[in-house]
Design a protein around this motif. Sequence first.
Motif, mmCIF file in Angstrom:
data_model
loop_
_atom_site.group_PDB
_atom_site.id
_atom_site.type_symbol
_atom_site.label_atom_id
_atom_site.label_comp_id
_atom_site.label_asym_id
_atom_site.label_seq_id
_atom_site.Cartn_x
_atom_site.Cartn_y
_atom_site.Cartn_z
ATOM 1 N N GLY A 15 0.763 -1.251 0.029
ATOM 2 C CA GLY A 15 -0.096 -0.027 -0.227
ATOM 3 C C GLY A 15 0.800 1.505 -0.059
ATOM 4 N N ASP A 16 1.966 1.201 0.737
ATOM 5 C CA ASP A 16 2.947 2.502 0.887
ATOM 6 C C ASP A 16 3.731 2.698 -0.495
ATOM 7 N N ILE A 18 1.721 3.514 -3.141
ATOM 8 C CA ILE A 18 0.690 4.123 -3.592
ATOM 9 C C ILE A 18 0.833 5.494 -3.167
ATOM 10 N N GLN A 25 -4.368 4.299 -0.392
ATOM 11 C CA GLN A 25 -3.855 3.054 -0.561
ATOM 12 C C GLN A 25 -5.136 1.989 -1.009
ATOM 13 N N ILE A 37 -4.057 -6.073 1.043
ATOM 14 C CA ILE A 37 -3.139 -4.942 0.746
ATOM 15 C C ILE A 37 -1.855 -5.624 1.602
#
Length: 282
Positions: A15-16, A18, A25, A37
């Motif tokens: 997610g990070d 994004i 995210q 995720i």
Amino acid sequence: MAESPATTWTLSGFGDEIDPEPDMQAAVLLALGARHIEVRSAWGVNVADFTDALTVRLRRVLDARSIAVSAVASPIGKVDVALPVEHEVERLRRVIRVADGLGARYIRIFSFYRAAGHSHDDVRDAVLERMAALAAEAEPAGVVLLHENEKEIYGDTPDRVLDLVESVGSPALRLAWDNANFVQVGVRPFTDGYALLRPYLEYLQVKDAIAGTGEVVPAGHGDGELLETVTALRADGYAGFASLEPHLASAHELGGFSGPAAFGDAARAFADLTRRIGVHLA
């Protein structure tokens, strides 16, 4: 001749890569068809530094979006092997609390750096001691540690990865396979490592790289033998996670970043690849 039945793999992503904000995210992952995720950081805080309150806060955000956690992408083992055994065991205890709070079974780990002037043989015993201690902590907690073949750690080539997992011999230690990382240490991933490591491969991290430069590129656009790898996984009956870790904008010691647009490009490239072999991502 009848066609073989469709195969479904579970799509996830870091997610990070994004955005630092979990709301963004989750929104991008959902737009790309993912319902999972991989959590490395949120709000700029690495999972190794999460408090219980931050874990609860993230769980609420993800639950509100009906997003589950495929793995906690910890930095455990991304330190010098000269540090005491307890250093990473203590950090793992905290990460296990995070994984439990997020409902995740898998925790990504690494197999230690070494100081300049020390060979892999010099540090092997110390690495194995620490990996065994981590697995011993994970097993009763009901989590599975996924060793990622990061460049410059002990387990960055197929032979040393095999040495790790077989020497430790724990069901709590399995492998996260990363084609791009193998390329960056001069390995042909499928040709040199797939048959050797497949018995222990439990999680696929999706990125590709160009052999001559090490540049990370979308799946199928480099020398990572992604098509050969996913074709073999499908034939072997793999039905686990495929987690996007594109690294298309930047990379650093604790991870990388792509941004929403490049992350989408990476997702579409991988979907094109899996579509060719009859794998559905959901």
